[in-house]
Design a protein around this motif. Structure first.
Motif, PDB file in Angstrom:
ATOM      1  N   MET A   1       1.015  -1.096  -0.131  1.00 13.83           N
ATOM      2  CA  MET A   1      -0.421  -0.074  -0.075  1.00 13.83           C
ATOM      3  C   MET A   1       0.552   0.570  -0.242  1.00 13.83           C
ATOM      4  O   MET A   1       2.150   1.549   0.579  1.00 13.83           O
ATOM      5  CB  MET A   1      -0.822  -0.321   1.438  1.00 13.83           C
ATOM      6  CG  MET A   1      -2.179   1.212   1.531  1.00 13.83           C
ATOM      7  SD  MET A   1      -2.601   1.009   2.726  1.00 13.83           S
ATOM      8  CE  MET A   1      -1.855   1.696   3.950  1.00 13.83           C
ATOM      9  N   ALA A   2       0.867   2.318  -1.095  1.00 16.00           N
ATOM     10  CA  ALA A   2       1.211   3.569  -1.021  1.00 16.00           C
ATOM     11  C   ALA A   2       0.040   4.320  -0.401  1.00 16.00           C
ATOM     12  O   ALA A   2      -0.646   4.536  -0.616  1.00 16.00           O
ATOM     13  CB  ALA A   2       1.391   3.818  -2.465  1.00 16.00           C
ATOM     14  N   THR A 160       3.634  -4.829   2.785  1.00 12.60           N
ATOM     15  CA  THR A 160       4.521  -3.191   2.836  1.00 12.60           C
ATOM     16  C   THR A 160       3.885  -1.807   2.545  1.00 12.60           C
ATOM     17  O   THR A 160       2.590  -2.164   1.376  1.00 12.60           O
ATOM     18  CB  THR A 160       5.232  -3.577   1.064  1.00 12.60           C
ATOM     19  OG1 THR A 160       5.684  -4.191   0.982  1.00 12.60           O
ATOM     20  CG2 THR A 160       6.524  -2.449   0.599  1.00 12.60           C
ATOM     21  N   ILE A 162       4.302   1.757   1.926  1.00 13.00           N
ATOM     22  CA  ILE A 162       5.669   2.702   0.878  1.00 13.00           C
ATOM     23  C   ILE A 162       4.138   4.217   0.973  1.00 13.00           C
ATOM     24  O   ILE A 162       3.539   4.689   1.152  1.00 13.00           O
ATOM     25  CB  ILE A 162       5.579   2.544  -0.855  1.00 13.00           C
ATOM     26  CG1 ILE A 162       5.687   1.119  -0.742  1.00 13.00           C
ATOM     27  CG2 ILE A 162       5.556   3.048  -1.193  1.00 13.00           C
ATOM     28  CD1 ILE A 162       4.951   0.804  -2.255  1.00 13.00           C
ATOM     29  N   ALA A 173       3.475  -0.037  -5.635  1.00 11.40           N
ATOM     30  CA  ALA A 173       2.452  -0.682  -4.585  1.00 11.40           C
ATOM     31  C   ALA A 173       0.295  -0.787  -5.391  1.00 11.40           C
ATOM     32  O   ALA A 173      -0.370  -0.666  -6.859  1.00 11.40           O
ATOM     33  CB  ALA A 173       1.350   0.444  -3.795  1.00 11.40           C
ATOM     34  N   ASP A 174      -0.047  -2.224  -4.761  1.00 11.40           N
ATOM     35  CA  ASP A 174      -1.180  -2.368  -5.034  1.00 11.40           C
ATOM     36  C   ASP A 174      -2.683  -1.483  -5.279  1.00 11.40           C
ATOM     37  O   ASP A 174      -3.991  -1.287  -5.532  1.00 11.40           O
ATOM     38  CB  ASP A 174      -1.959  -3.951  -4.924  1.00 11.40           C
ATOM     39  CG  ASP A 174      -0.780  -5.047  -4.488  1.00 11.40           C
ATOM     40  OD1 ASP A 174      -0.227  -4.918  -6.427  1.00 11.40           O
ATOM     41  OD2 ASP A 174      -0.788  -5.413  -4.215  1.00 11.40           O
ATOM     42  N   VAL A 176      -3.611   2.855  -2.954  1.00 15.76           N
ATOM     43  CA  VAL A 176      -3.506   3.404  -2.696  1.00 15.76           C
ATOM     44  C   VAL A 176      -3.978   4.368  -1.470  1.00 15.76           C
ATOM     45  O   VAL A 176      -5.347   4.329  -1.635  1.00 15.76           O
ATOM     46  CB  VAL A 176      -3.164   4.702  -4.074  1.00 15.76           C
ATOM     47  CG1 VAL A 176      -2.758   5.626  -3.595  1.00 15.76           C
ATOM     48  CG2 VAL A 176      -2.097   3.802  -4.485  1.00 15.76           C
TER      49      VAL A 176
END
Length: 216
Positions: A1-2, A160, A162, A173-174, A176
């Motif tokens: 994920m961002a 993760t 980010i 990322a998948d 956001v």
């Protein structure tokens, strides 16, 4: 994920909450449904690897800096992590290679080199939760692209987070999330947010740009 947002929106705080550098004053932070405040601190932090934008290196060899969290790691394991972090090439060209001692805080290395060593340190620990807090901000774009290729493989099977200050990092990322004033105000894919959320587009416009565009 961002995690995307303007300065002071709370992006970096999220990762620090996961490792209990701070505790929440309301609500809770949970991992697998367990409140992090109920987990022994040393156990919790062994499960969360954080790579900050300005990592701290010790006045030790590069091998020992990478293996700081796993002092029993073999040279082959250290080199594998360094290669994934894009560090092996510059380390191999140093006078003593992985035995080269860096100055306190790593002052003998550039900012981008210090970041690559820190990424290698986190990858060697192989934590189930990885927090990348603008971890490639000082790294050349071409090198960053190679690191991203390796990170995509290493991110499989782990969570993760980010913290994104560069457009290029969002492509890892998948999912956001957009933050503003400490709150998540939008959540989706990069493409869906770009199409439907003008505040997301405005934040992207303010980010440091690179020659590489984020895939839509």
């Amino acid at each position: 994920m961002a995690v995307v947002g303007g300065t002071g929106s709370g992006k970096s705080t999220l990762g620090r909450l996961a490792a209990r550098f701070y505790d929440v004053t309301a609500g809770s932070v949970t991992i697998d449904g367990i409140d992090v405040r109920k987990i022994e601190l040393s156990s919790l932090r062994s499960q969360v690897g954080i790579v900050p934008d300005e990592p701290f290196l010790f006045s030790l060899s590069i091998h020992d800096n990478i293996a700081y969290g796993r002092p029993d790691a073999t040279r082959a394991e250290v080199i594998d992590a360094a290669t994934a972090a894009g560090a092996d090439e510059f380390v191999a060209n140093l006078p003593d290679g992985y035995d080269t001692v860096v100055g306190e805080r790593g002052y003998t290395l550039s900012g981008g080199q210090r970041q690559r060593i820190a990424i290698a340190r986190a990858l060697l620990m192989n934590p189930p939760i990885l927090v990348l807090d603008d971890a490639t901000s000082a790294i050349d774009v071409t090198v960053e692209q190679r690191i991203h290729g390796a990170l995509k493989d290493r991110m499989q099977g782990r969570t993760t987070l980010i913290v994104a200050h560069r457009l290029s990092t969002i492509s890892l990322a998948d999912r956001v999330v957009l933050m503003e004033a400490g709150r998540v105000i939008a959540d989706g894919t990069h493409a869906s947010l770009l199409a439907a959320e003008p505040r997301y587009a405005a934040v992207l416009a303010s980010l440091s740009t690179t020659d590489e565009e984020v895939p839509a």
